[in-house]
Design a protein around this motif. Structure first.
Motif, PDB file in Angstrom:
ATOM      1  N   ILE A 181       0.820  -1.201   0.000  1.00 48.76           N
ATOM      2  CA  ILE A 181       0.000   0.000   0.000  1.00 48.76           C
ATOM      3  C   ILE A 181       0.856   1.254   0.000  1.00 48.76           C
ATOM      4  O   ILE A 181       0.378   2.320  -0.382  1.00 48.76           O
ATOM      5  N   GLY A 182       2.130   1.148   0.396  1.00 45.80           N
ATOM      6  CA  GLY A 182       2.961   2.335   0.393  1.00 45.80           C
ATOM      7  C   GLY A 182       3.331   2.815  -0.989  1.00 45.80           C
ATOM      8  O   GLY A 182       3.852   3.915  -1.149  1.00 45.80           O
ATOM      9  N   LEU A 183       3.087   1.980  -2.014  1.00 45.99           N
ATOM     10  CA  LEU A 183       3.486   2.346  -3.358  1.00 45.99           C
ATOM     11  C   LEU A 183       2.369   2.981  -4.158  1.00 45.99           C
ATOM     12  O   LEU A 183       2.575   3.375  -5.298  1.00 45.99           O
ATOM     13  N   PHE A 184       1.155   3.086  -3.597  1.00 46.43           N
ATOM     14  CA  PHE A 184       0.078   3.738  -4.323  1.00 46.43           C
ATOM     15  C   PHE A 184       0.252   5.244  -4.235  1.00 46.43           C
ATOM     16  O   PHE A 184       0.704   5.765  -3.226  1.00 46.43           O
ATOM     17  N   PRO A 185      -0.132   5.975  -5.307  1.00 47.51           N
ATOM     18  CA  PRO A 185       0.158   7.409  -5.351  1.00 47.51           C
ATOM     19  C   PRO A 185      -0.424   8.219  -4.201  1.00 47.51           C
ATOM     20  O   PRO A 185       0.280   9.083  -3.668  1.00 47.51           O
ATOM     21  N   PRO A 186      -1.687   8.005  -3.763  1.00 52.51           N
ATOM     22  CA  PRO A 186      -2.156   8.934  -2.735  1.00 52.51           C
ATOM     23  C   PRO A 186      -1.457   8.738  -1.394  1.00 52.51           C
ATOM     24  O   PRO A 186      -1.338   9.681  -0.624  1.00 52.51           O
ATOM     25  N   ILE A 187      -0.974   7.510  -1.132  1.00 59.84           N
ATOM     26  CA  ILE A 187      -0.348   7.260   0.161  1.00 59.84           C
ATOM     27  C   ILE A 187       0.997   7.968   0.186  1.00 59.84           C
ATOM     28  O   ILE A 187       1.817   7.782  -0.686  1.00 59.84           O
ATOM     29  N   GLY A 188       1.224   8.789   1.183  1.00 58.40           N
ATOM     30  CA  GLY A 188       2.491   9.494   1.273  1.00 58.40           C
ATOM     31  C   GLY A 188       2.414  10.899   0.728  1.00 58.40           C
ATOM     32  O   GLY A 188       3.321  11.687   0.945  1.00 58.40           O
ATOM     33  N   GLN A 189       1.345  11.220   0.018  1.00 61.38           N
ATOM     34  CA  GLN A 189       1.214  12.570  -0.511  1.00 61.38           C
ATOM     35  C   GLN A 189       0.317  13.438   0.356  1.00 61.38           C
ATOM     36  O   GLN A 189       0.592  14.610   0.547  1.00 61.38           O
ATOM     37  N   LEU A 190      -0.757  12.822   0.889  1.00 65.36           N
ATOM     38  CA  LEU A 190      -1.691  13.602   1.695  1.00 65.36           C
ATOM     39  C   LEU A 190      -1.044  13.947   3.018  1.00 65.36           C
ATOM     40  O   LEU A 190      -0.348  13.136   3.614  1.00 65.36           O
ATOM     41  N   THR A 191      -1.252  15.158   3.468  1.00 64.42           N
ATOM     42  CA  THR A 191      -0.683  15.570   4.744  1.00 64.42           C
ATOM     43  C   THR A 191      -1.799  15.954   5.689  1.00 64.42           C
ATOM     44  O   THR A 191      -2.930  16.183   5.291  1.00 64.42           O
ATOM     45  N   PHE A 192      -1.441  16.018   6.933  1.00 70.25           N
ATOM     46  CA  PHE A 192      -2.410  16.265   7.982  1.00 70.25           C
ATOM     47  C   PHE A 192      -1.749  17.170   8.986  1.00 70.25           C
ATOM     48  O   PHE A 192      -0.592  16.965   9.348  1.00 70.25           O
ATOM     49  N   THR A 193      -2.443  18.178   9.427  1.00 70.47           N
ATOM     50  CA  THR A 193      -1.890  19.098  10.415  1.00 70.47           C
ATOM     51  C   THR A 193      -2.550  18.836  11.752  1.00 70.47           C
ATOM     52  O   THR A 193      -3.769  18.939  11.868  1.00 70.47           O
ATOM     53  N   THR A 194      -1.738  18.483  12.732  1.00 68.58           N
ATOM     54  CA  THR A 194      -2.301  18.179  14.038  1.00 68.58           C
ATOM     55  C   THR A 194      -2.699  19.458  14.757  1.00 68.58           C
ATOM     56  O   THR A 194      -2.389  20.559  14.328  1.00 68.58           O
ATOM     57  N   THR A 195      -3.400  19.289  15.867  1.00 67.94           N
ATOM     58  CA  THR A 195      -3.837  20.453  16.626  1.00 67.94           C
ATOM     59  C   THR A 195      -2.650  21.205  17.207  1.00 67.94           C
ATOM     60  O   THR A 195      -2.744  22.388  17.500  1.00 67.94           O
ATOM     61  N   ALA A 196      -1.498  20.501  17.347  1.00 64.72           N
ATOM     62  CA  ALA A 196      -0.313  21.190  17.860  1.00 64.72           C
ATOM     63  C   ALA A 196       0.343  22.019  16.784  1.00 64.72           C
ATOM     64  O   ALA A 196       1.205  22.836  17.079  1.00 64.72           O
ATOM     65  N   GLY A 197      -0.042  21.809  15.499  1.00 64.06           N
ATOM     66  CA  GLY A 197       0.455  22.679  14.456  1.00 64.06           C
ATOM     67  C   GLY A 197       1.470  22.064  13.513  1.00 64.06           C
ATOM     68  O   GLY A 197       1.813  22.675  12.509  1.00 64.06           O
ATOM     69  N   ASP A 198       1.984  20.843  13.810  1.00 62.07           N
ATOM     70  CA  ASP A 198       2.984  20.294  12.885  1.00 62.07           C
ATOM     71  C   ASP A 198       2.315  19.383  11.870  1.00 62.07           C
ATOM     72  O   ASP A 198       1.337  18.711  12.176  1.00 62.07           O
ATOM     73  N   THR A 199       2.895  19.396  10.678  1.00 63.70           N
ATOM     74  CA  THR A 199       2.297  18.685   9.549  1.00 63.70           C
ATOM     75  C   THR A 199       3.012  17.362   9.337  1.00 63.70           C
ATOM     76  O   THR A 199       4.236  17.314   9.285  1.00 63.70           O
ATOM     77  N   HIS A 200       2.243  16.305   9.212  1.00 57.04           N
ATOM     78  CA  HIS A 200       2.799  14.988   8.916  1.00 57.04           C
ATOM     79  C   HIS A 200       2.049  14.380   7.752  1.00 57.04           C
ATOM     80  O   HIS A 200       0.971  14.839   7.383  1.00 57.04           O
ATOM     81  N   ALA A 201       2.623  13.306   7.201  1.00 60.61           N
ATOM     82  CA  ALA A 201       1.910  12.562   6.169  1.00 60.61           C
ATOM     83  C   ALA A 201       0.729  11.847   6.795  1.00 60.61           C
ATOM     84  O   ALA A 201       0.792  11.383   7.929  1.00 60.61           O
TER      85      ALA A 201
END
Lengths: 246, 75
Positions: free
Chosen positions: A96-116
């Protein structure tokens, strides 16, 4: 320096349980597996066509492969609940790590830092460790159920001190199997991810469309091989714990 | 030599030391498997299965050093 995190970042909490991005991806993997097999089984017929054909081919290939390690088809079927689940779970997680959407979408936590938002589940050490521990506990639990606690301990502790020493080495090797199984799966998948990451960012990302394909193919092959090796070794451990190794 | 340099050196030496013998060992496995297949082509699928499995387990020793290097570098 390229950002490589070994510990999966916590995205949010659900009723006090922290949810990391690899947990989220593993839920996605489970959903994919369940939906695929439910759809496949609904279209079952005597002559397989379409998606049921694919599911049956994969499953039959897996059973034939595991027969080599278990010795008999009925032993493979007996241990199938954990072995089959581990195989499909690891296989789809590695892919599943090789599909295009995985790894591109990011998420910003309530603390403010952005992760995949998604991360390959097997590249987080928790999942391989959990599979290794479950295999170990199941092997010992089956042995205790079959022989009782005293009979199980008598496999390791004998009257002869030399045999008892070897028995203690057996216990150590049982624990070492957890470490070796989990490190094998984790190291293979994580190194595949790091390699793809490094190759993608080579020359400031100008060769991101050609070179990483080779390493993604390598990641596919190693993903399949690791998905076969972990259930196979656990199957042999189950056989050894029930003295079925003849 | 400060801590940063030592960390980088340790990670590099750990992986470099493990990769050599493991490569030789996997080449030996492949050599014996191909020799066996050439001698007896009808058991080639069994040999191939055993070869893949043997290589996966042999590679795991190098993977241990790889995980050690990653932990040294990133943790």
């Amino acid at each position: 320096m390229i950002e490589i995190e070994l510990a999966a970042p916590v995205l949010f909490t659900i009723a006090g349980l922290p949810v990391t991005n690899s947990m989220l991806t593993s839920w996605l993997v489970v959903a994919i597996i369940v939906i695929f097999f439910r759809i496949a089984v609904r279209r079952a017929a005597l002559v397989p066509t379409g998606i049921y054909n694919v599911a049956e081919a994969v499953f039959e290939g897996f059973l034939n492969f595991m027969d080599v390690f278990s010795g008999a088809r009925e032993r493979t079927v007996r241990f199938l609940p954990f072995i089959g689940t581990a195989f499909f779970y690891i296989l789809v997680s590695n892919f599943i790590g090789l599909f295009p959407p995985i790894g591109q979408l990011t998420f910003t936590t309530t603390a403010g830092d952005t992760h995949a938002l998604f991360k390959t589940p097997t590249s987080d050490y928790n999942l391989p460790l959990a599979l290794g521990i479950i295999g170990f506990v199941m092997a010992w639990a089956m042995s205790i159920r079959e022989y009782g606690v005293i009979g199980h301990l008598r496999k390791y502790i004998h009257l002869n001190p030399m045999d008892t020493f070897l028995g203690l080495m057996d216990i150590v090797s049982d624990f070492a199997r957890i470490i070796s199984l989990s490190f094998r799966l984790f190291g293979n998948i994580l190194s595949g991810e790091v390699l793809i990451l490094v190759m993608t960012s080579l020359f400031n990302g100008s060769v991101a469309y050609g070179i990483p394909l080779v390493f993604m193919a390598l990641g596919l092959i190693s993903g399949v091989v690791q998905a076969i090796v972990l259930p196979a070794i656990t199957l042999m451990a189950f056989r050894a714990s029930l003295n079925l190794m003849e | 030599m400060d801590m940063e340099t030592m960390k980088y050196l340790a990670a590099a030496i750990s992986m470099a030391g493990a990769a050599g013998p493991v490569a030789v060992a996997e080449a030996w496995i492949a050599q014996r498997a191909v020799e066996g297949m050439a001698r007896n082509p009808e058991v080639a699928p069994k040999l191939q299965t055993a070869m893949i499995l043997g290589m996966a387990i042999t590679e795991s020793t190098a993977i241990y050093s790889l995980v050690l290097s990653l932990i040294i570098l990133f943790v």
